[in-house]
Design a protein around this motif. Structure first.
Motif, short mmCIF file in Angstrom:
data_model
loop_
_atom_site.label_atom_id
_atom_site.label_comp_id
_atom_site.label_asym_id
_atom_site.label_seq_id
_atom_site.Cartn_x
_atom_site.Cartn_y
_atom_site.Cartn_z
N VAL A 189 21.49 0.43 44.17
CA VAL A 189 20.15 0.33 44.75
C VAL A 189 19.99 -0.95 45.77
CG1 VAL A 189 17.93 0.02 43.93
CG2 VAL A 189 19.42 1.32 42.64
N ASN B 249 21.08 0.64 48.86
CA ASN B 249 20.25 1.28 49.53
C ASN B 249 19.10 0.62 50.22
OD1 ASN B 249 18.87 3.82 50.08
ND2 ASN B 249 17.40 3.32 48.38
N LEU C 22 27.25 5.19 51.02
CA LEU C 22 26.06 5.74 50.43
C LEU C 22 25.80 7.12 51.31
CD1 LEU C 22 23.41 3.07 49.59
CD2 LEU C 22 24.87 4.42 47.82
N GLU D 143 23.34 7.82 45.19
CA GLU D 143 21.74 7.25 44.97
C GLU D 143 21.32 7.82 43.86
OE1 GLU D 143 19.33 6.31 48.45
OE2 GLU D 143 21.07 6.39 49.59
#
Length: 363
Positions: free
Chosen positions: A66, A69, A293, A300
């Motif tokens: 996270v 991200n 990612l 994710e």
């Protein structure tokens, strides 16, 4: 903000984590010798530091994903600030200052008295920390639940790992406040199950968790918007930084509380969890710079499902004890499944591309 992929080896990202691990374990061994004066005691503290580091890493796979991200959208300047100052706040703030603050508030004593209590009466310190578990679980569980639901309740979301469920959530996102209504309903269910005075504490702290999430979203948006008008170079700056710090704090709740099941020594806990936090930092940098990612499209999803599971577990821990190993393994399993699904998807796409090229050649 797209990051250029690097040829740096995966192990290269963990150089500082390895250095901190060596220093931390040596410090843990020294601390064990000073507190017990025996080789056995030194070995015990050394082992506990190692286990705590592994616990923190297992609980924080989803945290790293996270973080990555969010970081990929930030400028290099703010990325560097988060990965330097942010890690200092994470290690010293959440692993040392946060437990001291809880004890100081719960026992109505000063910060220095809380530190003395941790050093001289670790059992009493641990008891106060464990007594504070319910409000911590309510606050952290609510915040993390909103983080997870906000990812899936997004009408712009086009990639779905579990299409049947995620398409419904994405379409439902057009209903304003649906994720808030879901959290409030779950909050009421658990408050009914808890009952008594603890139910009131649970509801109050859960509402604070919800308000904190909303406040961070609003303040972060306003900060980033105002910064963007001043300079496009600082887009995704201070607001995103604050969001990541609060998110890291929420992830840390479970690890800090769970650590007291292994030892009541605050300083041993700080060493072990601090080592784990360095690996989370290294994983975050690797995910951003290597473009992991983007390469594994469902990674994710696995992380945010793990967040939702963790939030529900934190709620459930207000009723029954759930071993931290279950929390860690559950999150790791979800991320592992999402990685496996991503690899399968990539293989399928490559096969389809090969078939198309063959058809073009024969055409």
């Amino acid at each position: 903000m797209n990051q250029p992929q690097t040829s740096k080896s995966s192990l290269g990202y963990f150089r500082w984590a390895f250095i901190v691990t060596a220093l931390g374990l040596v410090l843990g061994a020294v601390l064990g010798w000073q507190t017990t004066g025996t080789i056995g005691g030194m070995a015990t503290v050394f082992f506990i530091c190692t286990v705590l580091a592994v616990l923190e890493i297992s609980l924080s796979f989803d945290n790293a994903i996270v973080n990555a991200n969010k970081l990929k959208e930030m400028t290099p300047v703010w990325q560097k600030r988060f990965l330097t100052w942010g890690i200092v706040i994470a290690v010293f703030g959440m692993r040392i200052v946060f437990p001291l603050a809880i004890v100081a508030i719960a026992a109505q004593i000063g910060p220095w008295d809380a530190l003395v209590l941790a050093a001289r009466e670790p059992d009493e310190y641990a008891r106060i920390m464990n007594d504070a578990h319910l409000p911590i679980a309510a606050f952290g569980g609510t915040f993390l639940m909103m983080v997870g639901l906000s990812y899936f309740f997004d009408h712009k979301k086009e990639i779905h790992w579990l299409p049947g469920l995620e398409r419904v959530m994405a379409r439902s996102a057009t209903i304003k406040g649906i994720e808030i209504a879901f959290v409030l309903a779950l909050m009421l269910v658990f408050s009914w199950l808890i009952s008594g005075e603890e139910a009131t504490v649970f509801v109050h702290c859960a509402i604070y968790g919800l308000l904190t999430f909303l406040a961070v979203e609003v303040v972060g948006g306003l900060l980033d918007a105002s910064q963007q008008t001043m300079s496009a170079a600082v887009k995704g700056g201070l607001g995103a930084f604050i969001y990541l710090e609060v998110l890291d704090a929420s992830f840390s709740f479970d690890g800090v509380i769970g650590a007291f099941a292994l030892t009541q020594n605050l300083f041993v806990i700080a060493i072990g969890l601090g080592i784990g936090a360095m690996y989370v930092r290294s994983m975050t940098i690797m995910l951003v710079e290597k473009g992991t990612l983007a390469e594994y499209r469902y990674l994710e999803h696995g992380a945010f499902y793990a967040i939702l599971i963790l939030s529900v577990i934190m709620y459930a821990q207000t009723l029954v004890h759930i071993p931290e190993v279950i929390t860690g393994l559950g999150g790791a399993a979800l991320i592992g499944l999402s990685l496996w699904s991503s690899i399968r998807h990539n293989k399928r796409e490559r096969m389809e591309d090969q078939v198309e090229r063959r058809e073009e050649l024969h055409a």
